[in-house]
Design an enzyme around this catalytic site. Structure first.
Site, short mmCIF file in Angstrom:
data_model
loop_
_atom_site.label_atom_id
_atom_site.label_comp_id
_atom_site.label_asym_id
_atom_site.label_seq_id
_atom_site.Cartn_x
_atom_site.Cartn_y
_atom_site.Cartn_z
N LYS A 80 0.85 -1.20 0.00
CA LYS A 80 0.00 0.00 0.00
C LYS A 80 0.88 1.24 0.00
CE LYS A 80 -3.94 1.94 2.60
NZ LYS A 80 -4.84 1.74 3.77
N SER A 155 -9.74 1.91 2.81
CA SER A 155 -8.85 2.63 1.93
C SER A 155 -7.82 1.73 1.22
CB SER A 155 -8.12 3.70 2.72
OG SER A 155 -7.29 3.12 3.70
N SER A 179 -9.89 -0.37 7.12
CA SER A 179 -9.37 -0.28 5.75
C SER A 179 -8.72 -1.52 5.18
CB SER A 179 -8.38 0.88 5.65
OG SER A 179 -9.10 2.07 5.49
N1 GLN Z 1 -13.18 4.49 6.36
C1 GLN Z 1 -12.46 4.82 7.53
C2 GLN Z 1 -11.96 6.25 7.45
O1 GLN Z 1 -12.13 6.86 6.45
C3 GLN Z 1 -11.35 3.83 7.76
C4 GLN Z 1 -10.08 4.19 7.12
C5 GLN Z 1 -8.92 3.32 7.48
O2 GLN Z 1 -9.05 2.30 8.15
N2 GLN Z 1 -7.75 3.77 7.07
O3 GLN Z 1 -11.44 6.75 8.40
#
Ligand code: GLN
Length: 481
Positions: A80, A155, A179
């Protein structure tokens, strides 16, 4: 059957036996990326072929000399794009890091490299890991390989799409509020978020430091266990790193849940859950019950407070963490400016996207002197209560079972117009981060559109092996692959 349809561990075995070369494995990954990348866009950066092949040759030599013996030696991996990789562009899918080549490598990635991994590229993500769809990337969206009209989740959408599309056997993602698990659910792959402190955050570009964890994204539970075993380590460079002597996660790969106590929070299967997701998840619970687990429903209180507490804490930490991107030391700097203050302002206005700005504003607001007690402190208290609720639940249950997301993957373009609605989609994942728990998401079915549904299994702190055992038993019983 192509090499990329093997799991990481299967491919590693063939490499070790000598029936597949490290070079051929890398070339197979590159070939697959070439075929599908225009459509899917899982990657921000694919490494130069010569560099990959040079690395492959180096790893091959070490394998031949018997210096690399672990299961992932020689297997290609995607990382990532929020993990620093020395000399390789690391953008966090943000314009503000468009030119950022770190001078060091994240500890988790280094651990992989030491075990002989061959990095193929850096995967697309929501900008600074803020989002649930991989649509907030400054470099374009990623598409869901199961149906390219739909998002891959986020994400870590790039990592999950890359594994689902067999562009590479496995990838690393990061999970601040879901995410890894939510895009794994949407893409039909297996993803694990470890106990906070298990994998070093050194070199992971921080979003919400008290919540962030790096974890594996793979085709099955065996791979996840093997990858986690490789990336976890105690690291002095991360002040929240935990010294554990139980990092042998593959020993959790036991096909037996006889007597295991599994609780399903009533709040996780009630209102707001897509009926097809509910059916798939309850069917999975039934399979585990048939294998001898004791499965029952219970009340996990405070679920409704998890989203507000998470978004306050995560945004507060993000607003502080992202203060470093100011155009001075590294990253993007605006072209024309008058004076220092104007340079900061223009750099950040031009460098950050809308979702990131929203979080910075929200975070600065809840940390401001007049509102700190009312919002931030209250959110911290709520976090402590959520942890207590889980502690109580784990007095009775070994594993908590539920969905990873309330729906299957939404269509591209459906989510961003209503951020609050999008935040609500994190309902089943964020409390796990607030409480620092480990959790795995594995495929458990499909909806009538053919989109995957994920099953989430949450464990108590340091109980990765318990959720690995439950997930592995389910996988063996359900024959999902
Ligand atoms: N959707 C969540 C956010 O936008 C989780 C994001 C994540 O785990 N990086 O904060």
């Amino acid at each position: 059957m192509g090499l990329m349809s093997l799991t990481a561990v299967e491919l590693g075995k063939k490499i070790k036996e000598g029936s597949v070369s490290v070079r051929d494995a890398a070339l197979a990954s590159l070939e697959s990326i070439k075929k599908s990348e225009d459509l899917l866009h899982s990657f921000v950066t694919v490494l130069d072929e010569d560099a990959i092949l040079a690395r492959a040759a180096e790893v091959q030599e070490k394998i031949d000399r018997g210096e690399l013996t672990r299961p992932l030696a020689g297997v290609p991996v995607a990382i990532k794009d929020n993990m620093c990789t020395e000399g390789v562009l690391t953008t966090c899918s943000s314009k503000i890091l468009a030119n950022f080549k770190p001078v060091y490598t994240a500890e988790a990635v280094r651990n992989l490299e030491k075990a002989g991994a061959v990095m193929i590229g850096k995967t697309n993500m929501d900008e600074f890991a803020m989002g649930s769809t991989t649509e907030t990337s400054a470099y374009g969206i990623t598409r869901n390989p199961h149906n390219t009209e739909h998002v891959p989740g986020g994400s870590s959408g790039g990592s999950c799409a890359a594994v689902a599309a067999e562009q590479c056997p496995y990838a690393l993602g990061s999970d601040t509020g879901g995410s890894i698990r939510q895009p794994s659910s949407f893409c039909g792959v297996t993803g694990l978020k470890p106990t906070y402190g298990t994998v070093s955050r050194y070199g992971l570009i921080a979003y919400g430091s008290s919540l962030d964890q790096i974890g594996p994204v793979a085709k099955d539970v065996t791979d996840c266990a093997a990858i986690l075993e490789t990336i976890s380590s105690y690291d002095e460079k991360d002040s929240t790193s935990v010294k554990r002597d139980d990092l042998d996660f593959t020993s959790g790969l036991v096909n037996n849940v006889e007597g295991m106590r599994i609780g399903i929070p009533k709040e996780y299967i009630g209102e707001g859950l897509d009926p097809q997701v509910r059916d798939a998840v309850l069917n999975a619970a039934g399979i585990l019950a048939k294998r001898g687990a004791v499965v029952e429903e219970f009340d996990l209180s405070l679920v409704e407070y998890a989203i507000p507490a998470y978004y306050i804490i995560a945004s507060a930490e993000a607003s502080s963490n992202l203060a470093r991107f100011d155009g001075v030391k590294y990253g993007y700097r605006t072209k024309q400016y008058e004076g220092l203050h104007n340079m900061y302002k223009k750099t950040r206005s031009e460098g950050f996207g809308a979702e990131v700005k929203r979080r910075i504003m929200l975070g600065s607001y809840v940390l401001s002197s007049g509102y700190y007690d009312a919002y931030y402190l209250k959110a911290l208290r709520t976090k402590a209560l959520i942890k207590e609720a889980f502690d109580r639940a784990f007095e009775t249950y070994d594993v908590i079972l539920g969905p990873a997301a309330p729906t299957t993957a939404p269509k591209i373009g459906e989510s961003l117009s209503d951020p609050i609605q999008m935040y609500l989609g994190d309902i089943y994942t964020v409390s796990v981060n607030l409480a620092g728990l480990p959790s795995i998401c594995i495929p458990c079915g499909k909806d009538d559109k053919g989109l995957p549904v994920g099953l989430q299994l949450i464990g108590n702190c340091f109980e990765e092996k318990t959720i690995i055992r439950a997930a592995y038993t389910f996988e063996c019983s359900a024959e999902m692959r």
